[in-house]
Design a protein around this motif. Structure first.
Motif, PDB file in Angstrom:
ATOM      1  N   PRO A 138     -77.935 -62.910 -55.994  1.00 38.58           N
ATOM      2  CA  PRO A 138     -78.625 -64.193 -55.982  1.00 38.58           C
ATOM      3  C   PRO A 138     -80.076 -64.065 -56.409  1.00 38.58           C
ATOM      4  O   PRO A 138     -80.669 -62.980 -56.343  1.00 38.58           O
ATOM      5  CB  PRO A 138     -78.535 -64.616 -54.512  1.00 38.58           C
ATOM      6  CG  PRO A 138     -78.593 -63.300 -53.779  1.00 38.58           C
ATOM      7  CD  PRO A 138     -77.853 -62.310 -54.647  1.00 38.58           C
ATOM      8  N   LEU A 139     -80.642 -65.159 -56.850  1.00 39.38           N
ATOM      9  CA  LEU A 139     -82.087 -65.231 -57.035  1.00 39.38           C
ATOM     10  C   LEU A 139     -82.755 -65.299 -55.667  1.00 39.38           C
ATOM     11  O   LEU A 139     -82.109 -65.656 -54.673  1.00 39.38           O
ATOM     12  CB  LEU A 139     -82.459 -66.469 -57.850  1.00 39.38           C
ATOM     13  CG  LEU A 139     -82.187 -66.424 -59.355  1.00 39.38           C
ATOM     14  CD1 LEU A 139     -82.371 -67.809 -59.956  1.00 39.38           C
ATOM     15  CD2 LEU A 139     -83.108 -65.425 -60.042  1.00 39.38           C
ATOM     16  N   PRO A 140     -84.027 -64.953 -55.565  1.00 41.17           N
ATOM     17  CA  PRO A 140     -84.729 -65.098 -54.286  1.00 41.17           C
ATOM     18  C   PRO A 140     -84.674 -66.543 -53.798  1.00 41.17           C
ATOM     19  O   PRO A 140     -84.649 -67.483 -54.605  1.00 41.17           O
ATOM     20  CB  PRO A 140     -86.164 -64.676 -54.615  1.00 41.17           C
ATOM     21  CG  PRO A 140     -86.035 -63.809 -55.821  1.00 41.17           C
ATOM     22  CD  PRO A 140     -84.884 -64.371 -56.606  1.00 41.17           C
ATOM     23  N   GLY A 141     -84.652 -66.726 -52.493  1.00 44.89           N
ATOM     24  CA  GLY A 141     -84.626 -68.065 -51.926  1.00 44.89           C
ATOM     25  C   GLY A 141     -85.936 -68.800 -52.142  1.00 44.89           C
ATOM     26  O   GLY A 141     -86.961 -68.214 -52.493  1.00 44.89           O
TER      27      GLY A 141
ATOM     28  N   LEU B  38     -92.510 -69.360 -50.280  1.00 41.08           N
ATOM     29  CA  LEU B  38     -93.756 -68.782 -50.760  1.00 41.08           C
ATOM     30  C   LEU B  38     -93.513 -67.715 -51.815  1.00 41.08           C
ATOM     31  O   LEU B  38     -94.349 -67.516 -52.712  1.00 41.08           O
ATOM     32  CB  LEU B  38     -94.542 -68.200 -49.584  1.00 41.08           C
ATOM     33  CG  LEU B  38     -95.899 -67.565 -49.909  1.00 41.08           C
ATOM     34  CD1 LEU B  38     -96.842 -68.605 -50.511  1.00 41.08           C
ATOM     35  CD2 LEU B  38     -96.503 -66.933 -48.660  1.00 41.08           C
ATOM     36  N   LEU B  39     -92.374 -67.015 -51.731  1.00 40.44           N
ATOM     37  CA  LEU B  39     -92.086 -65.958 -52.696  1.00 40.44           C
ATOM     38  C   LEU B  39     -92.096 -66.489 -54.121  1.00 40.44           C
ATOM     39  O   LEU B  39     -92.565 -65.812 -55.046  1.00 40.44           O
ATOM     40  CB  LEU B  39     -90.729 -65.321 -52.374  1.00 40.44           C
ATOM     41  CG  LEU B  39     -90.284 -64.184 -53.301  1.00 40.44           C
ATOM     42  CD1 LEU B  39     -91.296 -63.048 -53.290  1.00 40.44           C
ATOM     43  CD2 LEU B  39     -88.912 -63.685 -52.897  1.00 40.44           C
ATOM     44  N   TRP B  40     -91.604 -67.704 -54.326  1.00 45.19           N
ATOM     45  CA  TRP B  40     -91.577 -68.269 -55.670  1.00 45.19           C
ATOM     46  C   TRP B  40     -92.979 -68.588 -56.181  1.00 45.19           C
ATOM     47  O   TRP B  40     -93.221 -68.570 -57.392  1.00 45.19           O
ATOM     48  CB  TRP B  40     -90.690 -69.504 -55.715  1.00 45.19           C
ATOM     49  CG  TRP B  40     -89.255 -69.139 -55.958  1.00 45.19           C
ATOM     50  CD1 TRP B  40     -88.285 -68.946 -55.026  1.00 45.19           C
ATOM     51  CD2 TRP B  40     -88.654 -68.868 -57.231  1.00 45.19           C
ATOM     52  NE1 TRP B  40     -87.103 -68.587 -55.632  1.00 45.19           N
ATOM     53  CE2 TRP B  40     -87.295 -68.540 -56.980  1.00 45.19           C
ATOM     54  CE3 TRP B  40     -89.111 -68.888 -58.539  1.00 45.19           C
ATOM     55  CZ2 TRP B  40     -86.405 -68.219 -58.009  1.00 45.19           C
ATOM     56  CZ3 TRP B  40     -88.221 -68.576 -59.567  1.00 45.19           C
ATOM     57  CH2 TRP B  40     -86.893 -68.244 -59.304  1.00 45.19           C
TER      58      TRP B  40
ATOM     59  N   GLY C 226     -87.147 -56.947 -49.830  1.00 46.38           N
ATOM     60  CA  GLY C 226     -85.709 -56.966 -49.622  1.00 46.38           C
ATOM     61  C   GLY C 226     -84.904 -57.507 -50.775  1.00 46.38           C
ATOM     62  O   GLY C 226     -83.695 -57.714 -50.636  1.00 46.38           O
ATOM     63  N   HIS C 227     -85.538 -57.743 -51.916  1.00 42.49           N
ATOM     64  CA  HIS C 227     -84.830 -58.239 -53.093  1.00 42.49           C
ATOM     65  C   HIS C 227     -84.722 -57.120 -54.122  1.00 42.49           C
ATOM     66  O   HIS C 227     -85.593 -56.261 -54.228  1.00 42.49           O
ATOM     67  CB  HIS C 227     -85.552 -59.433 -53.706  1.00 42.49           C
ATOM     68  CG  HIS C 227     -85.645 -60.617 -52.806  1.00 42.49           C
ATOM     69  ND1 HIS C 227     -84.585 -61.459 -52.566  1.00 42.49           N
ATOM     70  CD2 HIS C 227     -86.676 -61.099 -52.063  1.00 42.49           C
ATOM     71  CE1 HIS C 227     -84.942 -62.412 -51.722  1.00 42.49           C
ATOM     72  NE2 HIS C 227     -86.216 -62.216 -51.407  1.00 42.49           N
ATOM     73  N   SER C 228     -83.671 -57.138 -54.902  1.00 38.83           N
ATOM     74  CA  SER C 228     -83.486 -56.122 -55.929  1.00 38.83           C
ATOM     75  C   SER C 228     -84.494 -56.313 -57.055  1.00 38.83           C
ATOM     76  O   SER C 228     -85.031 -57.407 -57.268  1.00 38.83           O
ATOM     77  CB  SER C 228     -82.065 -56.189 -56.495  1.00 38.83           C
ATOM     78  OG  SER C 228     -81.887 -57.369 -57.261  1.00 38.83           O
ATOM     79  N   ALA C 229     -84.724 -55.220 -57.792  1.00 40.98           N
ATOM     80  CA  ALA C 229     -85.603 -55.302 -58.959  1.00 40.98           C
ATOM     81  C   ALA C 229     -85.056 -56.308 -59.967  1.00 40.98           C
ATOM     82  O   ALA C 229     -85.812 -57.039 -60.600  1.00 40.98           O
ATOM     83  CB  ALA C 229     -85.744 -53.922 -59.601  1.00 40.98           C
TER      84      ALA C 229
ATOM     85  N   ALA D 269     -86.224 -63.697 -61.706  1.00 39.97           N
ATOM     86  CA  ALA D 269     -86.947 -64.845 -61.169  1.00 39.97           C
ATOM     87  C   ALA D 269     -88.331 -64.968 -61.796  1.00 39.97           C
ATOM     88  O   ALA D 269     -88.790 -66.071 -62.126  1.00 39.97           O
ATOM     89  CB  ALA D 269     -87.063 -64.721 -59.646  1.00 39.97           C
ATOM     90  N   GLN D 270     -89.010 -63.830 -61.980  1.00 41.00           N
ATOM     91  CA  GLN D 270     -90.342 -63.863 -62.584  1.00 41.00           C
ATOM     92  C   GLN D 270     -90.289 -64.371 -64.014  1.00 41.00           C
ATOM     93  O   GLN D 270     -91.104 -65.211 -64.424  1.00 41.00           O
ATOM     94  CB  GLN D 270     -90.963 -62.472 -62.559  1.00 41.00           C
ATOM     95  CG  GLN D 270     -92.331 -62.401 -63.242  1.00 41.00           C
ATOM     96  CD  GLN D 270     -92.660 -61.018 -63.699  1.00 41.00           C
ATOM     97  OE1 GLN D 270     -92.657 -60.085 -62.907  1.00 41.00           O
ATOM     98  NE2 GLN D 270     -92.943 -60.859 -64.992  1.00 41.00           N
ATOM     99  N   LEU D 271     -89.340 -63.880 -64.801  1.00 35.93           N
ATOM    100  CA  LEU D 271     -89.216 -64.340 -66.176  1.00 35.93           C
ATOM    101  C   LEU D 271     -88.817 -65.810 -66.238  1.00 35.93           C
ATOM    102  O   LEU D 271     -89.264 -66.550 -67.124  1.00 35.93           O
ATOM    103  CB  LEU D 271     -88.189 -63.488 -66.930  1.00 35.93           C
ATOM    104  CG  LEU D 271     -88.651 -62.083 -67.320  1.00 35.93           C
ATOM    105  CD1 LEU D 271     -87.505 -61.283 -67.916  1.00 35.93           C
ATOM    106  CD2 LEU D 271     -89.815 -62.145 -68.303  1.00 35.93           C
ATOM    107  N   THR D 272     -87.995 -66.244 -65.291  1.00 37.67           N
ATOM    108  CA  THR D 272     -87.633 -67.664 -65.240  1.00 37.67           C
ATOM    109  C   THR D 272     -88.862 -68.518 -64.975  1.00 37.67           C
ATOM    110  O   THR D 272     -89.070 -69.558 -65.614  1.00 37.67           O
ATOM    111  CB  THR D 272     -86.582 -67.909 -64.146  1.00 37.67           C
ATOM    112  OG1 THR D 272     -85.397 -67.146 -64.447  1.00 37.67           O
ATOM    113  CG2 THR D 272     -86.214 -69.378 -64.052  1.00 37.67           C
TER     114      THR D 272
END
Length: 309
Positions: free
Chosen positions: A51-54, A57-59, A171-174, A180-183
């Motif tokens: 999954p993408l990160p939830g 704040l992380l986004w 806790g998220h995979s690379a 998510a960052q590129l998105t």
């Protein structure tokens, strides 16, 4: 292995930026490569059922990272290569480890400067002056273009420190974080590109293929590998992959595009890399001393996932 492969992919990226820029505007090149990179990693996420990160704040942190590592530097490189050679842009990119260290020593508690690190930064930035031929009044063809390439390197240096500080160890995979960052970066560029440039009317095969390779490999696959390196060995060491980038970008520019360099530019590149090497050597030495511990690698994936890289 990852260092060499990543250096090859990023070194050739400057060639593909130059080729795709013949048919597409700089913002189209940067937005296209980021969107294609995001699509590539999102497809891998689907295949691996990750999954993408939830939301949360992380986004916001991912949006900042996308701005610093994708939207800003890729756009600056695309604009700079309208004015300077791809080889020179790659040489300017070699300052990324120096900018990364400069930011890291002030932002990351575990990466404080030592005498040789300071000397390495000074030597590296002296190399920038040699590249610019400062005694000849900035003999690089177009100082503004070279300045934009240096600005891109600075943005990436800040960005990788930001990733280390706010995104690794959550806790998220690379793969999930890179996708998510590129998105986020693709969305940012998509919001501004239509207002600053008109849509392309033709899609030449060679330039379009170059953009596709630039997005899928030079952006998507490259950022996945770089995220893994930041996680495993730390931000300063991971940024040292740029040692080989100017060598590859210069060879590609000279051999494929028949670009020419002033005599002092490759010499300045060697000085820059010597300064970065001195900084890396000190960082490794400091990692073994009791006074300044090296930041511990952060495991963000399951062991079986790391084995597949």
């Amino acid at each position: 292995m990852r260092f060499g492969l990543l250096a090859l992919v990023w070194g050739l990226s400057f060639l593909f930026v130059k080729i795709s820029g013949v048919a597409y505007a700089p913002l189209q090149v940067s937005s296209g490569r980021v969107a294609l990179g995001a699509a590539t990693l999102l497809a891998v996420l689907v295949v691996r059922r990750q999954p993408l990160p939830g939301a949360g704040l992380l986004w916001l942190h991912l949006a900042v990272a996308g701005l610093l590592l994708n939207a800003v530097p890729f756009t600056l490189f695309a604009y700079s290569e309208e004015r300077i050679s791809s080889a020179l842009a790659g040489i300017c990119n070699a300052t990324t480890p120096l900018f990364t260290l400069l930011v890291a020593v002030s932002a990351l508690p575990g990466e404080r400067p030592h005498r040789n690190q300071v000397a390495g930064m000074a030597l590296g930035f002296a190399g920038v002056l040699v590249v610019f031929g400062i005694w000849n009044g900035a003999d690089v063809g177009d100082p503004a273009g070279a300045g934009m390439a240096l600005g891109a390197a600075l943005s990436m240096g800040v960005g990788w420190v930001y990733v280390r500080r706010f995104l690794t160890g959550r806790g998220h995979s690379a793969l999930s974080l890179a996708a998510a960052q590129l998105t986020a970066g693709a969305v940012e560029l998509a919001l501004v590109t239509p207002f600053l440039t008109s849509a392309p009317t033709t899609f030449p095969a060679a330039q379009t293929l170059a953009l596709l390779i630039l997005g899928a490999l030079g952006t998507g696959a490259a950022f996945l590998m770089q995220y893994g390196l930041v996680r495993d060995v730390g931000v300063t060491v991971a940024s040292m992959v740029t040692y080989l980038v100017p060598v590859i970008s210069t060879l590609a520019g000279v051999v494929v595009l028949h670009e020419e360099l002033n005599w002092h530019q490759p010499i300045g590149a060697v000085v820059i890399l010597a300064g970065a090497a001195l900084s890396q050597r000190t960082e490794r030495t400091a990692a073994t001393s009791a006074s300044v511990p090296r930041p511990a690698p952060v495991a963000t994936e399951a062991p079986e996932e790391r084995c597949t890289r």
